[in-house]
Design a protein around this motif. Sequence first.
Motif, PDB file in Angstrom:
ATOM      1  N   PHE A 119      -1.330 -40.026 -51.162  1.00  0.00           N
ATOM      2  CA  PHE A 119      -1.160 -41.258 -50.382  1.00  0.00           C
ATOM      3  C   PHE A 119      -2.462 -42.065 -50.348  1.00  0.00           C
ATOM      4  O   PHE A 119      -2.431 -43.306 -50.386  1.00  0.00           O
ATOM      5  CB  PHE A 119      -0.738 -40.940 -48.944  1.00  0.00           C
ATOM      6  CG  PHE A 119       0.741 -40.774 -48.762  1.00  0.00           C
ATOM      7  CD1 PHE A 119       1.632 -41.723 -49.213  1.00  0.00           C
ATOM      8  CD2 PHE A 119       1.252 -39.654 -48.129  1.00  0.00           C
ATOM      9  CE1 PHE A 119       3.002 -41.574 -49.045  1.00  0.00           C
ATOM     10  CE2 PHE A 119       2.607 -39.488 -47.948  1.00  0.00           C
ATOM     11  CZ  PHE A 119       3.490 -40.448 -48.408  1.00  0.00           C
ATOM     12  N   PHE A 133       3.648 -47.777 -46.195  1.00  0.00           N
ATOM     13  CA  PHE A 133       3.977 -46.491 -45.586  1.00  0.00           C
ATOM     14  C   PHE A 133       3.564 -46.459 -44.117  1.00  0.00           C
ATOM     15  O   PHE A 133       4.250 -45.846 -43.284  1.00  0.00           O
ATOM     16  CB  PHE A 133       3.289 -45.354 -46.354  1.00  0.00           C
ATOM     17  CG  PHE A 133       3.865 -45.110 -47.720  1.00  0.00           C
ATOM     18  CD1 PHE A 133       5.167 -44.659 -47.864  1.00  0.00           C
ATOM     19  CD2 PHE A 133       3.115 -45.347 -48.855  1.00  0.00           C
ATOM     20  CE1 PHE A 133       5.709 -44.432 -49.123  1.00  0.00           C
ATOM     21  CE2 PHE A 133       3.646 -45.129 -50.120  1.00  0.00           C
ATOM     22  CZ  PHE A 133       4.945 -44.669 -50.258  1.00  0.00           C
ATOM     23  N   PHE A 146       2.561 -38.087 -41.923  1.00  0.00           N
ATOM     24  CA  PHE A 146       1.843 -39.363 -41.896  1.00  0.00           C
ATOM     25  C   PHE A 146       0.548 -39.237 -41.090  1.00  0.00           C
ATOM     26  O   PHE A 146      -0.470 -39.833 -41.451  1.00  0.00           O
ATOM     27  CB  PHE A 146       2.725 -40.461 -41.298  1.00  0.00           C
ATOM     28  CG  PHE A 146       3.747 -41.015 -42.246  1.00  0.00           C
ATOM     29  CD1 PHE A 146       3.357 -41.717 -43.368  1.00  0.00           C
ATOM     30  CD2 PHE A 146       5.101 -40.838 -42.025  1.00  0.00           C
ATOM     31  CE1 PHE A 146       4.286 -42.234 -44.249  1.00  0.00           C
ATOM     32  CE2 PHE A 146       6.043 -41.345 -42.899  1.00  0.00           C
ATOM     33  CZ  PHE A 146       5.639 -42.043 -44.017  1.00  0.00           C
TER      34      PHE A 146
END
Length: 391
Positions: free
Chosen positions: A195, A206, A353
């Motif tokens: 990421f 995202f 995340f």
Amino acid sequence: MKTTEIKLSAAGMLAPIGDEDEGRVEVVNKYLGTQDDRLDMDRLGKVQKLRRNFRFLSIVGFSAVLGSTWEWALVVAGISTVNGGPAGAIWLFLIVCFGMFFVTLSMAEMALMAPTSGGQYHWVSEFAPKKFQKIASYVVGWLCVLGWQGAMASSMFAAAQQFEALIALNIPTYSIHGWHGTLLSIAIALLAIVFNTVLVRKLRIFEGIALVLHGFGFIAFMVVLWLLSPRSDVGQTWTDFQDNTGWGNPGLATLVGILGPIVTLVGGDSVCHLSEELRDASWVLPRSVVVSAIVNYGLGFIMTVTIMMTRGDLETVMETNTGQVYVQVVINATRSRVGTSILTAAVAVLLVFCSSNSVTTASRQLFAFSRDKGLPFSKWISTVSVPFAPG
């Protein structure tokens, strides 16, 4: 896409090479921030190497997802419930909020004066007595670097535990083992690195998805728990301090349980380490630090009260085979394996995340300390190659 070349000026600011056309001037302004940002970097003696892509809302969203306070309040519910009981969990959360908020205000003030990715170790070098500045700054720098490396591991392992709970929830014969969590943590770490490297240009997308899920996930848990779960007595919930681990004293057990809210609220300095990627940092950064703290404290406290008010029988939820108290609370409320799996999956994804954002913050802390030659291989670690391309 054509990349605009950049050179360093004597004052430590970036400037385009070649034609001084209007398009290139816009590129410089877009990625270097405002005139105040350039003056701050020059005053601090730092060279601008990172794009200033963040604004107020995006940096608050970043902090909210990294903090994941309501998610962490669920994850650490077992710690607080066992050590201190429901009353201990609620009151210690308020006490930790009170103490940490004053720390946050101090950080906000220092961030206003010195908006640098170095954060604490730079501020220590400014405010410590002159004869202690170097050694104190060096020690704090190492503590920050190691602290954020540890925070990354904690976030990834917490996410791994949610995936383990999800498996245990749907496969009754599954038994959780330590090495399962280790392998899942490594997989999540690799995903977080992807990421922040391969998908870095899509990171803001995202982040937006994570922020929406963060908000709707909170609402979903509130609706499910308050509408479907049995309610505990309000007076007992707020006054019932317990010692369920044999400390011999509820007060001592409650103090041990302070680990729960501390884990939930730690990381308030995260946005400070992204200050060199924040436009108009000296104005936006201190305000975003305070707003992020208020939002995170509020969501975490509401979720803590909710899970303690709707937990049901303590012995039943503590004996869950999923390893997560909140999962048993939800399945007791919904009587639905599918519904509980969806909510558990939401927490797992949000903590992934959170792990990605932890990597983002930790890498900036590592970069800043290396830039000041505080780490081995500093020159290599602090090397950043950023194409300042339009669009």
